[in-house]
Each structure stands twice: as structure tokens, then as C-alpha cells.
Design a protein around this motif. Structure first.
Motif, PDB file in Angstrom:
ATOM      1  N   GLN A   3      -0.559   7.545   7.438  1.00 43.14           N
ATOM      2  CA  GLN A   3      -1.024   6.984   6.321  1.00 43.14           C
ATOM      3  C   GLN A   3      -1.249   5.508   6.409  1.00 43.14           C
ATOM      4  O   GLN A   3      -0.284   4.948   6.695  1.00 43.14           O
ATOM      5  CB  GLN A   3      -0.111   7.217   4.845  1.00 43.14           C
ATOM      6  CG  GLN A   3      -0.531   7.036   3.630  1.00 43.14           C
ATOM      7  CD  GLN A   3       0.382   7.502   2.416  1.00 43.14           C
ATOM      8  OE1 GLN A   3       1.406   7.497   2.688  1.00 43.14           O
ATOM      9  NE2 GLN A   3      -0.319   7.828   1.470  1.00 43.14           N
ATOM     10  N   LEU A   4      -2.396   5.084   6.015  1.00 41.92           N
ATOM     11  CA  LEU A   4      -2.783   3.756   5.824  1.00 41.92           C
ATOM     12  C   LEU A   4      -3.275   3.492   4.143  1.00 41.92           C
ATOM     13  O   LEU A   4      -4.106   4.077   3.757  1.00 41.92           O
ATOM     14  CB  LEU A   4      -3.980   3.381   6.592  1.00 41.92           C
ATOM     15  CG  LEU A   4      -3.537   3.755   8.127  1.00 41.92           C
ATOM     16  CD1 LEU A   4      -4.967   3.467   9.127  1.00 41.92           C
ATOM     17  CD2 LEU A   4      -2.567   3.056   8.755  1.00 41.92           C
ATOM     18  N   VAL A   5      -2.522   2.579   3.873  1.00 43.47           N
ATOM     19  CA  VAL A   5      -2.859   1.993   2.049  1.00 43.47           C
ATOM     20  C   VAL A   5      -3.267   0.660   2.276  1.00 43.47           C
ATOM     21  O   VAL A   5      -2.542  -0.316   2.288  1.00 43.47           O
ATOM     22  CB  VAL A   5      -1.615   2.283   1.477  1.00 43.47           C
ATOM     23  CG1 VAL A   5      -2.153   2.198  -0.179  1.00 43.47           C
ATOM     24  CG2 VAL A   5      -1.165   3.686   1.664  1.00 43.47           C
ATOM     25  N   GLU A   6      -4.392   0.604   1.599  1.00 39.73           N
ATOM     26  CA  GLU A   6      -5.090  -1.069   1.475  1.00 39.73           C
ATOM     27  C   GLU A   6      -4.761  -1.368   0.156  1.00 39.73           C
ATOM     28  O   GLU A   6      -4.595  -0.436  -0.782  1.00 39.73           O
ATOM     29  CB  GLU A   6      -6.556  -0.787   1.771  1.00 39.73           C
ATOM     30  CG  GLU A   6      -6.762  -0.292   3.020  1.00 39.73           C
ATOM     31  CD  GLU A   6      -7.664   0.915   3.147  1.00 39.73           C
ATOM     32  OE1 GLU A   6      -8.146   1.354   3.989  1.00 39.73           O
ATOM     33  OE2 GLU A   6      -7.085   1.898   2.349  1.00 39.73           O
ATOM     34  N   SER A   7      -4.776  -2.685   0.138  1.00 38.04           N
ATOM     35  CA  SER A   7      -4.730  -3.147  -1.393  1.00 38.04           C
ATOM     36  C   SER A   7      -5.097  -4.703  -1.197  1.00 38.04           C
ATOM     37  O   SER A   7      -5.236  -5.161  -0.110  1.00 38.04           O
ATOM     38  CB  SER A   7      -3.138  -3.141  -1.712  1.00 38.04           C
ATOM     39  OG  SER A   7      -2.304  -4.264  -0.957  1.00 38.04           O
ATOM     40  N   GLY A   8      -5.258  -5.378  -2.554  1.00 32.65           N
ATOM     41  CA  GLY A   8      -5.603  -6.718  -2.608  1.00 32.65           C
ATOM     42  C   GLY A   8      -7.161  -6.872  -2.676  1.00 32.65           C
ATOM     43  O   GLY A   8      -7.723  -8.154  -2.888  1.00 32.65           O
ATOM     44  N   SER A  17     -11.415 -16.740  -2.332  1.00 29.85           N
ATOM     45  CA  SER A  17     -10.785 -15.951  -1.243  1.00 29.85           C
ATOM     46  C   SER A  17     -10.070 -14.989  -1.757  1.00 29.85           C
ATOM     47  O   SER A  17      -9.602 -14.747  -2.913  1.00 29.85           O
ATOM     48  CB  SER A  17      -9.625 -17.042  -0.747  1.00 29.85           C
ATOM     49  OG  SER A  17     -10.030 -18.219  -0.164  1.00 29.85           O
ATOM     50  N   LEU A  18      -9.727 -14.097  -0.757  1.00 27.14           N
ATOM     51  CA  LEU A  18      -8.997 -12.717  -1.287  1.00 27.14           C
ATOM     52  C   LEU A  18      -7.999 -12.388   0.169  1.00 27.14           C
ATOM     53  O   LEU A  18      -8.620 -12.732   1.100  1.00 27.14           O
ATOM     54  CB  LEU A  18      -9.556 -11.644  -1.362  1.00 27.14           C
ATOM     55  CG  LEU A  18     -10.292 -11.287  -2.834  1.00 27.14           C
ATOM     56  CD1 LEU A  18     -11.326 -10.478  -2.775  1.00 27.14           C
ATOM     57  CD2 LEU A  18      -9.125 -11.348  -3.937  1.00 27.14           C
ATOM     58  N   ARG A  19      -7.101 -11.713  -0.137  1.00 21.27           N
ATOM     59  CA  ARG A  19      -6.087 -11.532   0.906  1.00 21.27           C
ATOM     60  C   ARG A  19      -5.925  -9.894   0.870  1.00 21.27           C
ATOM     61  O   ARG A  19      -5.279  -9.368  -0.077  1.00 21.27           O
ATOM     62  CB  ARG A  19      -4.714 -11.956   1.251  1.00 21.27           C
ATOM     63  CG  ARG A  19      -4.010 -11.758   2.507  1.00 21.27           C
ATOM     64  CD  ARG A  19      -2.866 -12.566   2.869  1.00 21.27           C
ATOM     65  NE  ARG A  19      -1.776 -11.840   1.845  1.00 21.27           N
ATOM     66  CZ  ARG A  19      -0.567 -11.994   2.445  1.00 21.27           C
ATOM     67  NH1 ARG A  19      -0.090 -12.699   3.503  1.00 21.27           N
ATOM     68  NH2 ARG A  19       0.638 -11.485   1.912  1.00 21.27           N
ATOM     69  N   LEU A  20      -6.407  -9.302   1.719  1.00 22.09           N
ATOM     70  CA  LEU A  20      -6.189  -7.886   1.815  1.00 22.09           C
ATOM     71  C   LEU A  20      -5.011  -7.341   2.680  1.00 22.09           C
ATOM     72  O   LEU A  20      -4.397  -8.178   3.665  1.00 22.09           O
ATOM     73  CB  LEU A  20      -7.299  -7.009   2.403  1.00 22.09           C
ATOM     74  CG  LEU A  20      -8.782  -7.302   1.769  1.00 22.09           C
ATOM     75  CD1 LEU A  20      -9.773  -6.409   2.593  1.00 22.09           C
ATOM     76  CD2 LEU A  20      -8.662  -7.024   0.401  1.00 22.09           C
ATOM     77  N   SER A  21      -4.411  -6.362   2.507  1.00 27.21           N
ATOM     78  CA  SER A  21      -3.048  -5.879   2.971  1.00 27.21           C
ATOM     79  C   SER A  21      -3.217  -4.345   3.250  1.00 27.21           C
ATOM     80  O   SER A  21      -3.932  -3.655   2.414  1.00 27.21           O
ATOM     81  CB  SER A  21      -1.893  -6.151   2.153  1.00 27.21           C
ATOM     82  OG  SER A  21      -1.586  -7.306   1.740  1.00 27.21           O
ATOM     83  N   CYS A  22      -2.761  -3.975   4.456  1.00 29.65           N
ATOM     84  CA  CYS A  22      -2.724  -2.513   4.856  1.00 29.65           C
ATOM     85  C   CYS A  22      -1.333  -2.137   5.295  1.00 29.65           C
ATOM     86  O   CYS A  22      -0.870  -2.588   6.367  1.00 29.65           O
ATOM     87  CB  CYS A  22      -3.684  -2.342   5.845  1.00 29.65           C
ATOM     88  SG  CYS A  22      -3.489  -0.721   6.676  1.00 29.65           S
ATOM     89  N   VAL A  23      -0.617  -1.453   4.600  1.00 34.27           N
ATOM     90  CA  VAL A  23       0.586  -0.974   5.045  1.00 34.27           C
ATOM     91  C   VAL A  23       0.543   0.469   5.628  1.00 34.27           C
ATOM     92  O   VAL A  23      -0.140   1.391   5.317  1.00 34.27           O
ATOM     93  CB  VAL A  23       1.501  -0.671   3.864  1.00 34.27           C
ATOM     94  CG1 VAL A  23       2.943  -0.125   4.261  1.00 34.27           C
ATOM     95  CG2 VAL A  23       1.724  -1.973   2.800  1.00 34.27           C
ATOM     96  N   ALA A  24       0.890   0.427   6.831  1.00 32.47           N
ATOM     97  CA  ALA A  24       0.660   1.724   7.920  1.00 32.47           C
ATOM     98  C   ALA A  24       1.903   2.424   7.985  1.00 32.47           C
ATOM     99  O   ALA A  24       3.123   1.923   8.573  1.00 32.47           O
ATOM    100  CB  ALA A  24       0.148   1.072   9.285  1.00 32.47           C
ATOM    101  N   SER A  25       1.956   3.755   7.743  1.00 29.86           N
ATOM    102  CA  SER A  25       3.023   4.532   7.993  1.00 29.86           C
ATOM    103  C   SER A  25       2.730   5.217   9.084  1.00 29.86           C
ATOM    104  O   SER A  25       2.382   6.531   9.328  1.00 29.86           O
ATOM    105  CB  SER A  25       3.211   5.693   6.983  1.00 29.86           C
ATOM    106  OG  SER A  25       3.475   5.114   5.727  1.00 29.86           O
ATOM    107  N   GLY A 101      -6.904   7.224  15.430  1.00 28.98           N
ATOM    108  CA  GLY A 101      -8.203   7.650  14.621  1.00 28.98           C
ATOM    109  C   GLY A 101      -7.921   7.767  12.997  1.00 28.98           C
ATOM    110  O   GLY A 101      -8.575   8.583  12.318  1.00 28.98           O
ATOM    111  N   ALA A 102      -6.836   6.969  12.674  1.00 28.22           N
ATOM    112  CA  ALA A 102      -6.619   6.984  11.180  1.00 28.22           C
ATOM    113  C   ALA A 102      -7.406   5.956  10.133  1.00 28.22           C
ATOM    114  O   ALA A 102      -7.660   4.832  10.691  1.00 28.22           O
ATOM    115  CB  ALA A 102      -5.053   6.828  11.221  1.00 28.22           C
TER     116      ALA A 102
END
Length: 113
Positions: A3-8, A17-25, A101-102
Motif C-alpha cells: 500500500q502506498l498512500v500519498e498526502s499533502g 510551495s507544497l510538500r507531498l508525502s507517501c507512506v509505503a507499507s 509495480g505498486a
């Protein structure tokens, strides 16, 4: 389960400016190259940036000098710092793990002029 979950994402004015984050399970995150892609309406998905397990970054030509990709292996998170944003940066931004390939579901970035 991968699972990959983006935010920001969000709405920002040109030059902002913006900062994106991606938490990877995912397993062994620290050993995997991670990437950010984006897709604007009517356009193909394009590589924005990637970062290897050795922290070597690669950038698309259109974002060089403005965006910075980084990672925090302790948090299984990859970041995309986006500065000097332009209306052409408007797109859905996706997190990707090439070796698995996620893909995440994406986060919308809208830059107003």
C-alpha cells in the motif's frame, strides 16, 4: 499487503510551495527505489522524480531546480518538496515503487495563476 498512500496535495498560488508525502507499507523499504509521477488532464503520466536506496535522486527536466525528493527510511516515507510551483505543475501526483509495480491513488495538486 502493498500500500502506498500519498498526502499533502492542495491548491496553491503560482510561486508557492507544497510538500507531498507517501507512506509505503512495503517490505524492505530502505532497499527500494521510490518514485513520484504526475498526470495532468489529457496528458500521459510522467516521471517527476525518483530516489534510490542510496539516496541518489533523478528529476524530470521540467522540475529540476524546483523540486526535491527525499526519504525517511525509519518512517517508510518518501517526500516531494515542490517549490516555485507553476500552473503547468497542476496534476495528480502518484507515488510508485518500481520494483513492486505498486502505485498509490494519487493526490491532486492545483496551481493557480
Amino acid at each position: 499487503q502493498v500500500q502506498l498512500v500519498e498526502s499533502g496535495g492542495g491548491l496553491v498560488q503560482s510561486g508557492g510551495s507544497l510538500r507531498l508525502s507517501c507512506v509505503a507499507s512495503i517490505t524492505i523499504f530502505e532497499h527500494r527505489t521510490m518514485a513520484w509521477y504526475r498526470q495532468a488532464p489529457g496528458k500521459q503520466r510522467e516521471l517527476v522524480a525518483s530516489i534510490t536506496r542510496g539516496d541518489t535522486p533523478t528529476y524530470g527536466d521540467s522540475v529540476k531546480g524546483r523540486f526535491t525528493v527525499s526519504r525517511d527510511n525509519a518512517k517508510n516515507t518518501v517526500y516531494l518538496q515542490m517549490n516555485s510551483l507553476k500552473p503547468d505543475d497542476t496534476a495528480v501526483y502518484y507515488c510508485n515503487c518500481p520494483t513492486l509495480g505498486a502505485w498509490g491513488r494519487g493526490t491532486q495538486v492545483t496551481v493557480s495563476s
